[in-house]
Enzyme design. Structure first.
Site, PDB file in Angstrom:
ATOM      1  N   CYS A  33       2.501  -3.224 -10.453  1.00  0.00           N
ATOM      2  CA  CYS A  33       2.564  -3.257 -11.925  1.00  0.00           C
ATOM      3  C   CYS A  33       2.931  -1.890 -12.492  1.00  0.00           C
ATOM      4  O   CYS A  33       3.203  -1.770 -13.684  1.00  0.00           O
ATOM      5  CB  CYS A  33       1.235  -3.738 -12.510  1.00  0.00           C
ATOM      6  SG  CYS A  33      -0.155  -2.658 -12.134  1.00  0.00           S
ATOM      7  N   ASP A  35       0.985   0.685 -12.800  1.00  0.00           N
ATOM      8  CA  ASP A  35      -0.114   1.330 -13.522  1.00  0.00           C
ATOM      9  C   ASP A  35      -0.788   2.417 -12.681  1.00  0.00           C
ATOM     10  O   ASP A  35      -0.836   2.328 -11.455  1.00  0.00           O
ATOM     11  CB  ASP A  35      -1.150   0.284 -13.952  1.00  0.00           C
ATOM     12  CG  ASP A  35      -0.584  -0.614 -15.038  1.00  0.00           C
ATOM     13  OD1 ASP A  35       0.436  -0.216 -15.636  1.00  0.00           O
ATOM     14  OD2 ASP A  35      -1.138  -1.681 -15.276  1.00  0.00           O
ATOM     15  N   CYS A  59      -3.165  -1.346 -17.947  1.00  0.00           N
ATOM     16  CA  CYS A  59      -3.320  -2.463 -18.873  1.00  0.00           C
ATOM     17  C   CYS A  59      -4.737  -2.501 -19.461  1.00  0.00           C
ATOM     18  O   CYS A  59      -5.604  -1.719 -19.079  1.00  0.00           O
ATOM     19  CB  CYS A  59      -3.039  -3.765 -18.130  1.00  0.00           C
ATOM     20  SG  CYS A  59      -4.346  -4.163 -16.970  1.00  0.00           S
ATOM     21  N   CYS A 103      -6.665  -5.338 -11.230  1.00  0.00           N
ATOM     22  CA  CYS A 103      -6.744  -4.192 -12.146  1.00  0.00           C
ATOM     23  C   CYS A 103      -8.070  -3.447 -11.954  1.00  0.00           C
ATOM     24  O   CYS A 103      -8.127  -2.225 -12.103  1.00  0.00           O
ATOM     25  CB  CYS A 103      -6.629  -4.644 -13.591  1.00  0.00           C
ATOM     26  SG  CYS A 103      -5.266  -5.786 -13.875  1.00  0.00           S
TER      27      CYS A 103
HETATM   28 FE1  FES Z   1      -1.665  -3.134 -13.601  1.00  0.00          FE
HETATM   29 FE2  FES Z   1      -3.646  -4.316 -14.832  1.00  0.00          FE
HETATM   30  S1  FES Z   1      -1.634  -5.022 -14.686  1.00  0.00           S
HETATM   31  S2  FES Z   1      -3.684  -2.485 -13.739  1.00  0.00           S
END
Ligand code: FES
Length: 145
Positions: A33, A35, A59, A103
């Site tokens: 993702c 992140d 997120c 996450c």
């Molecule tokens: Fe990447 Fe939540 S979608 S940490």
């Protein structure tokens, strides 16, 4: 679909920021993702976590779980902090939707990475702490197969 606690920690995240002279810092990302999470810990001479802060490019679920995770580790010893798993954080938040469970791993792994950094800086070993990964996707894949 999100619990009230998740929404509360998302809207009013606790412990956002950084520490100027942390005892340990850990950064992990999830390449899937994109992140990233960074956790700062301040640990006293008795091995008790006095302060925990986080910064994330993540997120809403990552924000809420990191907020709760940093709250849970404060006041704990480094050994006790290892018990603050993503499962424990999710329970404290009254659950997360299945698609968002990964996450919550960011916070757990970033805490472990910060503890690892602290241990390395102080030349100590923390029983039960494994060398952290920098990308949790590796871990997810390892668990899938
Ligand atoms: Fe990447 Fe939540 S979608 S940490």
């Amino acid at each position: 679909m999100y619990s009230e606690k998740v929404m509360d920690h998302f809207n009013h995240p606790r412990n956002v920021g950084e520490l100027e002279q942390p005892s340990g810092v850990g950064t992990v990302g999830n390449a899937k993702c994109g992140d990233i999470m960074r956790i700062y810990l301040d640990i006293d001479d008795a091995g008790v976590i006095r302060e925990a802060k986080f910064k994330t490019f993540g997120c809403g679920a990552a924000v809420a779980t990191s907020s709760m995770a940093t709250e849970l580790v404060k006041g704990k010893t480094v050994r006790e902090a290892l018990q603050v798993t993503n499962q424990a954080v999710m329970e404290a938040l009254d659950g997360l939707p299945p698609a968002k469970v990964h996450c919550s791993l960011l916070a757990e792994e970033a805490i472990h990475a910060a503890l690892w950094d602290y241990a390395e800086k102080n030349g100590i070993q923390i029983e039960g702490l494994k060398k952290p990964v920098t990308d949790i996707e590796e871990k997810e894949e390892a668990e899938e197969y």
